[in-house]
Structure formats: C-alpha cells, structure tokens
Design an enzyme around this catalytic site. Structure first.
Site, short mmCIF file in Angstrom:
data_model
loop_
_atom_site.label_atom_id
_atom_site.label_comp_id
_atom_site.label_asym_id
_atom_site.label_seq_id
_atom_site.Cartn_x
_atom_site.Cartn_y
_atom_site.Cartn_z
N HIS A 270 -13.84 -0.46 -23.46
CA HIS A 270 -15.23 -0.09 -23.18
C HIS A 270 -15.45 0.18 -21.70
O HIS A 270 -16.54 0.04 -21.18
CB HIS A 270 -16.20 -1.18 -23.66
CG HIS A 270 -16.01 -1.59 -25.08
ND1 HIS A 270 -16.55 -0.90 -26.14
CD2 HIS A 270 -15.32 -2.63 -25.62
CE1 HIS A 270 -16.21 -1.50 -27.26
NE2 HIS A 270 -15.46 -2.55 -26.99
N SER B 286 -13.11 22.16 -1.39
CA SER B 286 -14.46 22.59 -1.73
C SER B 286 -14.87 23.74 -0.83
O SER B 286 -14.44 23.83 0.33
CB SER B 286 -15.44 21.42 -1.55
OG SER B 286 -16.77 21.86 -1.55
N LYS C 186 -13.43 17.26 0.69
CA LYS C 186 -13.10 17.14 -0.74
C LYS C 186 -11.62 17.43 -1.04
O LYS C 186 -11.00 18.32 -0.46
CB LYS C 186 -13.97 18.09 -1.57
CG LYS C 186 -15.44 17.76 -1.57
CD LYS C 186 -15.71 16.40 -2.18
CE LYS C 186 -15.44 16.34 -3.66
NZ LYS C 186 -16.32 17.25 -4.43
N GLU D 110 -8.58 18.63 -14.34
CA GLU D 110 -9.85 18.99 -14.97
C GLU D 110 -9.72 20.25 -15.82
O GLU D 110 -10.33 20.37 -16.88
CB GLU D 110 -10.92 19.18 -13.90
CG GLU D 110 -11.29 17.88 -13.21
CD GLU D 110 -12.21 18.08 -12.01
OE1 GLU D 110 -12.84 17.10 -11.59
OE2 GLU D 110 -12.30 19.22 -11.50
#
Length: 476
Positions: free
Chosen positions: A169, A290, A296, A303
């Site tokens: 969880h 970025s 970044k 992804e």
C-alpha cells in the site's frame, strides 16, 4: 525492403483476382484501401519458405511435374536471395506479400509460376506465413527477456546485503534488500518467457492444405509440408484453421503482460529516482533535461516505456474486438490482424532493449536505501514472530506488537526498539533483552530463511535458479 518499386506484373495480378466474376476492373481507390503489403512485407521470406515447401510437395505428389516443381523452387530461391541482398525491392503496388511473390515468380519463370498456388488459398497461406514468422521472431524476443533477467540477476548478486524497505500500500511493510526486489522483477520476466514458450507450442501445427475453408480435392500431402517447415503436425480441422486467429490474440496478450511488467518496473524507477526517495540515480544517457528548469534530470525513457503500455493494451483489444462477432470461416476483417500484432511485438521488443540498457547504467544509493529501513515500524511483524517463538499464539503476539507500536508513537518515537526494556515488558513479560538484536533491519532480513525470502542465503538460491534458467533457455 522499404524502397518503393512500381512494376506492371502486379497490375496483372489484380486483374486476375478480379477477373471472371467481375465485369469491371478494380477501382484504384479500392485497391489502395484493401492492400496490406505495407504491413505484411516483413513476412516475405516466410511466404517464400512456405511456397518452396508447398511446391516441393506438389511435385512429389504428382500434382505438378517434378520439372515444374524444381523450376518453381529455383525461382523462389532466387527471389529470396535478391530480397536479402537488396537487388529486388518490394513492389508496393501489389495487394499483399503473397501476390508480390507469386507475380515476381511468374515474371521470372513463366507459366510454371502460375502453378505455385495449386491446392492452396490465401486463407491458409496467410495462416502459415504468420505462424512461420512468429516461430522465427518470438525466440529473438525471448532472448531479449533472458538478457534482461541476466542483467537483473547480476545486479542482485552484488546487492544481497543492500537493505531496502519493502512496501505494501506504499507504506513501510518489512525490511528487505535491493536484491530481493530486483529478483522479483526477474521472476516476473521468467513467467513472460514461459508464456511465450507455451504460445509457440500452440502454433506448432501447419495450416497449409486447409484451402479456403474445406480442404482440397487434390491429393495434398499436408504432413510432408509440415515436416519440411519444422512443424510438429498439421491442423485438425480446415474450417477452424482458416478462421483461427487465437495465436495472434494469445501472443499479443503475452506482449501485454510483458509490457505491464516493464511498466511497473519503470514506475518504481521513476519513484525511486525522486529527491524524496533517492534510491537510484539514472544515467544521464537515459535521462533528459527541462526546457525551462535547468536543474531537472527527468527519467523520460522509463516514463516513455510506461506510457507505451496503453498502445500494447490497445492492440490486444483491437484483436479481441476484430474476432468477437465473426462467423466461420475467413472474413476480410481478419486482414486487420497483422498491424496490431506487429505493433505490439515491435513495441515490447524496443522497450525491453531500452530497459536493459537503462537498468544496467543505474547507480544505487545503498545508504539511502538502508536508511529507509529505519523507522516506520517495519519490524513489527518480527516482534510478533519473536513472541510466537516463545510460545505465544500469533493473534495475541500481533496484538502485543501493535501495542508496542502504539506505545512508541505516543512517546514520540519512530522505532519499537527505542522503547526501553521496562516499556516493552509492559507489553509482554516474554520480551527480554535479546529482542533488540532481533529487531535490527539486518537481523530481520537474515532471519527470514524460508524459500524465496530475502536473506542472503535464500537470495543466493534465487540467483542460482535464475542463472540456471537463463543458461538452459537461451536460444542462440
């Protein structure tokens, strides 16, 4: 095989397919709409191999002369050679790969080439080509899976003692190791390999000779064709054979499960690479910056793999929807089977190669991972099992451990072991000084000796088993 080369022989082929029954020739837009050669061109060599076996059987069975059979085989081999060396280009004005091969053959050897289609239909021919293609390509994907399993196993072998919290969880659950986690990924992939292997077994029957739907009046020797092409047997029912696209759906389902596993792995890498976790540092080779934020370092490749899962799922739904209301036998809807099958295959094959390279270049922050095992009361179950070993029923021990957690929280502590012995004794008189040694993360991990658990000993067995699996099943 991607260059366009427009000739005249396929125009004759289109006329042949539309002639006799039709008073008018095909409309150009209709021909373009129905063509599939841009999709099925990848099966050119498989189509040729199937035709060679078929022509050989026709000659051996006396359906055509031995001379004609030999001419056809020689012509087909010349087409295969020229496609491989690039001197022959696919003609994209052809309707499909079968038409291109047959028309090219007839161009080269004359009238004998028109006999190659004796005793077969494009219905059983495409079923054959797809099976031959999958039999040829799936082992390559399986080898990519093996390579990734080997990569994960190698990393895990170096991190049998690298502590890492296990979660349920997304809450701290129990102490574990990086090795245990990476091996969990590896065993997911082992099942993916096995599913593909099982699916290969179900396409081990040769469909050629089923004709359009009801076989043939000609004395076709189906078993000899099957033997030539490496099949174990022939399909049992001609109507079912040309109607069947179960294998397309089954393999795409296999791809979807494999892709879901890659996506889950990528999700954890994305999570672990955040500042909040900092368990892993992704290589700059597999990260991007970025356009506006200079600091970044984005895990874009993980992804993208995760994002492409929907494409593979969509391909599976595409195929399931395609067949759901089709009557037997062949319907033209089934021409649409190849695009989703091939797209799903190409997607997972590309993704698994990228993931292997990406995970190989990761740097693991073992100190940060070990720190995650501190606090969060992840050793509460270990305290309960400590009491079980002293004779306490588990449900009672569970309650005692929960009370110790509550006592620590009320005292503003983050660990059970921060409670003094007097406080622990208040929870249960069975708790003694030796409990502190039992509650360290290292002890919690090493005391888990059941098969498949994260102790260094049991992890070593998992590593050994996976290495054995890879060695046994690598298809070179």
């Amino acid at each position: 095989m991607a260059s366009k080369s427009h000739g005249t022989h396929t125009d004759d082929n289109h006329k042949a397919l539309w002639s006799g029954r039709f008073a008018e020739g095909p409309d150009a837009a209709a021909v373009e709409f129905e063509t599939s050669i841009y999709v099925d061109e990848r099966m050119a060599l498989d189509d040729i191999h199937g035709s060679i076996a078929h022509a050989t059987m026709l000659g051996d069975s006396g359906i055509i002369s031995k001379k004609e059979s030999a001419e056809i085989v020689k012509g087909l081999k010349s087409i295969e050679k020229d496609l491989e060396n690039g001197t022959l280009k696919i003609d994209y004005s052809a309707e499909d790969i079968h038409s291109f091969v047959e028309a090219t053959l007839t161009d080269r050897i004359g009238e004998a080439g028109k006999k190659v289609h004796t005793g077969r239909s494009r219905n059983d021919q495409i079923a054959l080509d797809e099976r031959l293609y999958l039999n040829r390509i799936i082992p390559c994907l399986q080898n990519e899976i093996i390579t990734l399993i080997e990569t994960l196993t190698s990393i895990a072998d170096k991190h049998k003692n690298s502590l890492l919290t296990g979660y349920t969880h997304m809450q701290h659950a129990q102490p574990g190791t990086l090795a245990q986690h990476l091996l969990a990924w590896a065993f997911m992939l082992e099942r993916d390999w096995e599913r593909l292997e099982d699916s290969l077994k179900r396409i081990s029957k040769c469909p050629l000779g089923s004709g359009a739907l009801q076989g043939s009046t000609l004395p076709l020797d189906r078993k000899s064709v099957a033997k030539q092409l490496g099949f174990e047997d022939v399909t049992d029912n001609s109507l079912d054979t040309v109607s069947d696209r179960d294998y397309c759906i089954e393999f795409t389902s296999d791809f979807a499960l494999l892709q879901s596993h890659l996506s889950r792995m990528c999700e954890e890498l994305v999570l672990w690479s955040t500042t909040e976790f900092s368990f892993v540092e992704m290589s700059e080779k597999w990260s991007t910056g970025s356009s506006i934020m200079p600091q970044k370092k984005n895990p874009d490749f993980a992804e993208l793999i995760r994002g492409r899962t929907g494409k593979v799922y969509g391909d599976l739904i595409n195929l399931l929807t395609m067949v759901k209301g089709l009557p037997l036998a062949y319907d033209r809807d089934m021409q649409e089977d190849k695009a989703p099958l091939f797209e799903a295959l190409d997607t997972v094959e590309g993704n698994i190669k990228v993931f292997t390279a990406m995970i190989s270049s990761c740097k693991w922050n073992t100190e940060k991972m070990a720190a995650s095992c501190e606090g969060g009361f992840a050793n509460a179950t270990d305290l309960a099992e400590y009491l079980v070993r002293k004779g306490m029923p588990f449900r009672t021990a569970h309650s005692v451990s929960a009370s110790a957690v509550r006592k620590a929280i009320d005292a503003g502590l983050t660990k059970i072991e921060d409670l003094c012995m007097e406080e622990l004794k208040e929870c249960s008189p069975l708790i003694d000084e030796d409990v502190y040694d039992k509650l360290t993360p290292e002890s919690c991990v090493e005391n888990r000796q059941t098969i498949g658990a994260p102790s260094s000993k049991t992890t070593a067995v998992q590593v050994k088993n996976l290495k054995s699996f890879c060695k046994k099943n690598s298809k070179k």
